[in-house]
Design a protein around this motif. Structure first.
Motif, short mmCIF file in Angstrom:
data_model
loop_
_atom_site.label_atom_id
_atom_site.label_comp_id
_atom_site.label_asym_id
_atom_site.label_seq_id
_atom_site.Cartn_x
_atom_site.Cartn_y
_atom_site.Cartn_z
N TRP A 34 -3.41 57.86 48.61
CA TRP A 34 -3.97 56.51 48.67
C TRP A 34 -3.22 55.64 47.68
N VAL A 51 -5.37 58.83 53.22
CA VAL A 51 -4.87 59.24 54.53
C VAL A 51 -4.10 60.55 54.40
N ASP A 82 -5.61 53.47 53.97
CA ASP A 82 -6.43 52.82 54.98
C ASP A 82 -7.33 51.84 54.22
N THR A 84 -9.81 48.34 53.96
CA THR A 84 -10.69 47.38 54.62
C THR A 84 -11.32 46.47 53.57
N LYS A 100 -3.88 49.59 57.96
CA LYS A 100 -3.51 50.99 57.85
C LYS A 100 -2.00 51.10 57.76
N GLY A 143 2.54 50.66 60.33
CA GLY A 143 1.11 50.85 60.47
C GLY A 143 0.51 49.86 61.43
#
Length: 274
Positions: A34, A51, A82, A84, A100, A143
């Motif tokens: 990460w 990930v 990943d 958000t 991503k 990505g």
């Protein structure tokens, strides 16, 4: 920096005869990685999920002292994240985001390792602890990107936009699928902490299972953000982030018998004085 990296390789491969034992072989395994923000305020705004990735390459081990070895590898690896935005629904909120990315690297970890003996019943084995630097060269990455704009301007299956990282490009000429980083830090440093087990399936053969935690030191870029294509420039991604993660590796090593080749050789100059 590239010259220094090349010098390290040359010193390792050309001076191996100074070591009493040298082992060589393939290595492969999985990554769980990460990124972490340099700006603490961003940690509360975005959620970053690890990930899965992989690595593969060649491995060398040099015996330095009785129980101490220097381990190094030259590997191709994938890392990523990943990300958000917290509390925002990407499908109907203008501030929603789903990004991503997977990064590709050539890496050279250098780990100074101490081995210890252990037993389970009548079975003996060796376990190890190690620490050392990690040198990485950033090859690129790709990505997917999704935010409020992709839902507003695109329909059907194109809500999720594929993106590819481009280095040094002018953002004004970027394509829709580009994420441009003008001033990337492509050579990155980190610190490895390792624990492992060593098994000897046959004479002069070793299998080394290693668990490693990598603490990234270098930012992906101090000067540039990741700028997206013309339709999505309302969002740019900070590159003041560091890679972190866990890695599990299995190496199969063959003893090159350097120690045996040295037996019987004398360092005394037997020539008669003139």
């Amino acid at each position: 920096m590239r010259a220094r990296l090349a010098s390290v390789f040359i010193l390792i491969f050309l001076s191996y005869k100074a070591y009493t034992q040298v082992l060589v072989g393939p290595v492969a395994g999985f990554n769980y990685s990460w990124t972490s923000f340099g700006d603490k305020d961003l940690k509360s705004q975005y959620r970053v999920t690890p990930v899965m990735g992989y690595h593969i390459g060649g491995h060398l081990a040099f015996k330095v002292r009785k129980r101490f070895f220097l381990h190094t590898s030259l590997i191709y690896s994938t890392k990523g994240k990943d990300m958000t935005r917290r509390g925002k629904d990407v499908s109907n909120d203008p501030e929603g985001l789903a990004l991503k990315l997977k990064y590709n690297y050539i890496e050279m970890p250098l780990v100074y390792t101490a081995y210890f003996k252990g037993t389970i019943g009548t079975k003996s084995f060796k376990y190890s602890l190690g620490i050392g630097p990690n040198v990485s060269y950033w090859l690129g990455g790709k990505g997917t990107f999704e935010n409020g704009d992709t839902h507003e301007f695109h329909g059907g299956d194109s809500y999720v936009i594929p993106v590819k990282i481009k280095f040094g490009k002018d953002p004004a000429t970027a394509q829709e699928t580009d994420m441009v980083i003008q001033h990337p830090n492509r050579i990155q440093l980190g610190l490895n902490f390792t624990a492992g087990f060593l098994f000897e399936p046959a004479r002069d053969r070793e299998m080394v299972l290693t668990l490693r935690y990598e603490l990234g030191h270098s930012y992906l870029s101090r000067e540039s953000n990741g700028v997206f294509g013309p339709e999505f420039r309302s969002f740019s991604e900070t590159q003041k982030i560091r890679n972190q993660g866990f890695r599990i590796s299995l190496a199969y090593l063959i003893d090159l018998k350097v120690e045996e080749r040295k037996k019987g050789k004398s360092t005394i100059d037997r020539r008669r004085p003139k």
